[in-house]
Write an enzyme that holds these catalytic residues in place. Structure first.
Site, PDB file in Angstrom:
ATOM      1  N   ASP A 225       0.861  -1.177   0.000  1.00 13.28           N
ATOM      2  CA  ASP A 225       0.000   0.000   0.000  1.00 13.28           C
ATOM      3  C   ASP A 225       0.897   1.226   0.000  1.00 13.28           C
ATOM      4  O   ASP A 225       2.051   1.168   0.426  1.00 13.28           O
ATOM      5  CB  ASP A 225      -0.886   0.036   1.249  1.00 13.28           C
ATOM      6  CG  ASP A 225      -1.769  -1.193   1.372  1.00 13.28           C
ATOM      7  OD1 ASP A 225      -2.140  -1.768   0.338  1.00 13.28           O
ATOM      8  OD2 ASP A 225      -2.090  -1.575   2.512  1.00 13.28           O
ATOM      9  N   ASP A 264      -2.194  -3.165  -4.342  1.00 15.45           N
ATOM     10  CA  ASP A 264      -3.038  -3.650  -3.255  1.00 15.45           C
ATOM     11  C   ASP A 264      -3.917  -2.474  -2.823  1.00 15.45           C
ATOM     12  O   ASP A 264      -4.707  -1.962  -3.589  1.00 15.45           O
ATOM     13  CB  ASP A 264      -2.171  -4.197  -2.124  1.00 15.45           C
ATOM     14  CG  ASP A 264      -2.985  -4.956  -1.081  1.00 15.45           C
ATOM     15  OD1 ASP A 264      -4.150  -5.284  -1.356  1.00 15.45           O
ATOM     16  OD2 ASP A 264      -2.465  -5.219   0.003  1.00 15.45           O
ATOM     17  N   ASP A 268      -3.988   1.528   4.380  1.00 18.41           N
ATOM     18  CA  ASP A 268      -4.620   0.592   5.311  1.00 18.41           C
ATOM     19  C   ASP A 268      -4.248   0.925   6.750  1.00 18.41           C
ATOM     20  O   ASP A 268      -3.145   1.404   7.036  1.00 18.41           O
ATOM     21  CB  ASP A 268      -4.193  -0.839   5.007  1.00 18.41           C
ATOM     22  CG  ASP A 268      -4.886  -1.415   3.774  1.00 18.41           C
ATOM     23  OD1 ASP A 268      -5.739  -0.724   3.195  1.00 18.41           O
ATOM     24  OD2 ASP A 268      -4.570  -2.565   3.396  1.00 18.41           O
ATOM     25  N   ARG A 323     -14.051  -0.388  -0.591  1.00 17.64           N
ATOM     26  CA  ARG A 323     -13.271  -0.198   0.642  1.00 17.64           C
ATOM     27  C   ARG A 323     -12.965   1.278   0.890  1.00 17.64           C
ATOM     28  O   ARG A 323     -11.807   1.679   0.910  1.00 17.64           O
ATOM     29  CB  ARG A 323     -11.972  -0.998   0.602  1.00 17.64           C
ATOM     30  CG  ARG A 323     -12.160  -2.481   0.440  1.00 17.64           C
ATOM     31  CD  ARG A 323     -10.829  -3.222   0.463  1.00 17.64           C
ATOM     32  NE  ARG A 323     -10.996  -4.643   0.200  1.00 17.64           N
ATOM     33  CZ  ARG A 323      -9.994  -5.518   0.128  1.00 17.64           C
ATOM     34  NH1 ARG A 323      -8.752  -5.096   0.302  1.00 17.64           N
ATOM     35  NH2 ARG A 323     -10.220  -6.782  -0.108  1.00 17.64           N
TER      36      ARG A 323
END
Length: 447
Positions: A225, A264, A268, A323
């Site tokens: 990420d 990805d 996060d 997400r």
């Protein structure tokens, strides 16, 4: 320490991002002279999280490197200098100022390198594709010499891509064009970190792994990420821009009938991270955007329960497939954000309601293309209640839970997250949020 890594003499003529653009740098001197700053001109690099501004203001505050002594103020222009600055200061308060563009995939001099430079043990993508074609290999996970070579090549790239950020750090961009390309910043098991005014782009995996057991037909899975907050507390991420840059997923080829996924997430927050405020950022043009909590497993639950307290406010979530965020376990306050889905962008959902999540989604605005069903704004993964009030979709006040339950009757959501956020410094009318957020969010704006 590299001769190109210098310390800041900040001549802040005005407050805000412009103060960094006006800063001048001098070559690194002896330790007693490093980082001299003109007294009284602190600029945004000395800013701390305002009182009451989200979860990162709880249980103390988030001050980053605001207390840095002059010898712990650095200006860096490449990955090696960035790492050297972190190592030089350790956990002491430090201000690290990114000037220009830093490449994660770079040689020792900071020059960009490509995927071929990491390949080892005979790995090539053509050989990998031939070896693990599902028509001949079947539905078992890849194994053998070529999978070992892929893993070894991936390990070499990881050494370049991942950069760990220490405690008591303010990482801030100089001016309005500070950019990090292809690096994954790891805020891992530390405390008191501020990240501001940086454009993060294209943290790509040269060596995705094929997983024939992922879904009905298999999928490519990648690492990295742009930014990961792992097991850390008191983190403020403000006025940054996150995207895939010049390598959008839509441009990637299909192998085995699936997109060769080199990205990805964008950002996060996982594995027991806690007390995080994410404000005035732009996250755009991406698939799997933000996980808050990365697993439903019992081991993860033991770490995450009571943690993952995150505030998201005044962020622009633009053309994201899913997400934004997907939440497990966390008490997440998401308010005054603008969610945009344009006609040509794929859209799945925005809020993912996951295991034991407690999401409060209030006073947000959604600008959706005509083909996007408002019932899909919320996505139920596990039975968890959610608070969702005073949200506007295309200018109309909309009960997101009622619309979801009517449109997706097989996934009924329950109202009421069971807690009331108090750590908010301002609440804007959601009808004004598109103009406010679009004008003020992102790197180089309003900080």
């Amino acid at each position: 320490m590299s001769a190109r890594m210098t310390h800041a003499r900040a001549i802040a003529l005005v407050m805000g991002c412009a103060s960094l653009a006006l800063a001048v740098t001098v070559p690194a001197q002896a330790a007693s002279q490093k980082g001299h700053q003109v007294p009284g001109h602190r600029g945004i690099e000395r800013a701390v999280l305002p009182a009451g501004d989200g979860w990162a203001a709880a249980d103390g505050s988030t001050t980053g490197g605001s207390a840095a002594t002059p010898d712990h103020v650095y200006t860096v222009t490449n990955r090696a200098e960035l790492i050297a600055a972190f190592r030089d200061a350790g956990d002491a308060p430090k201000i690290v100022r990114i000037d220009g563009t830093i490449h994660g995939n770079a040689d020792a001099a900071g020059n960009p390198i490509d995927c071929e430079d990491y390949r080892t043990d005979g790995y090539t993508l053509d050989k990998y594709l031939a070896a693990y074609d599902p028509q001949t290999w079947g539905k078992t996970l890849p194994s053998g010499p070529l999978e070992d070579a892929r893993a070894a090549s991936a390990a070499l790239q990881k050494e370049s891509v991942e950069v760990e950020v220490p405690s008591n750090t303010t990482l801030v961009g100089v001016g309005d064009d500070a950019t990090v390309i292809g690096a994954s910043l790891q805020v891992m098991d530390v405390s008191n970190v501020i990240v501001r005014n940086i454009t993060f782009e294209d943290t790509y995996d040269c060596f995705p792994q094929w997983d024939p057991t992922d879904g009905e037909t298999g999928a490519w899975n990648s690492e990295y990420d742009n930014l990961v907050v792992t097991g850390s507390d008191h983190v403020w991420v403000d006025h940054n821009t996150f995207s895939d840059g010049d390598r959008p997923d839509a441009d990637q080829p299909l192998y085995y009938g699936d997109v060769f996924q080199q990205h990805d997430g964008l950002f996060d927050i996982v594995r027991g991270a806690d007390l995080v405020t994410v404000s005035w950022n732009v996250l755009k043009n991406h698939d799997k955007t933000m996980l808050i909590g990365n697993s439903d497993s019992a081991a993860t639950a033991a770490i995450d329960r009571g943690k993952l307290r995150v505030t998201l406010h005044h962020n622009l979530f633009q053309d994201l497939k899913e997400r934004a965020p997907r939440v497990r376990f966390g008490a997440v306050d998401s308010y005054n954000n603008h969610f945009v889905a344009t006609p040509d962008a794929p859209y799945g959902y925005s809020y993912g309601v996951g295991m034991e999540s407690r999401i409060v989604a209030e006073h947000n605005a959604f600008t959706l293309a005509s083909q996007v069903d408002p019932a899909t704004i919320l996505k139920k993964w596990k039975e968890s209640p959610i608070t969702a009030g005073d949200n506007y979709v295309n200018g109309r006040r909309t009960d997101l839970i009622a619309v979801h339950n009517a449109g997706v009757p097989a996934e009924q959501l329950t109202s009421g997250a069971g807690w009331t956020p108090t750590l908010r410094t301002r609440i804007d009318n959601p009808r004004a949020v598109p103009g406010i957020v679009d004008h003020g969010a992102g790197a180089g704006k309003g900080c």
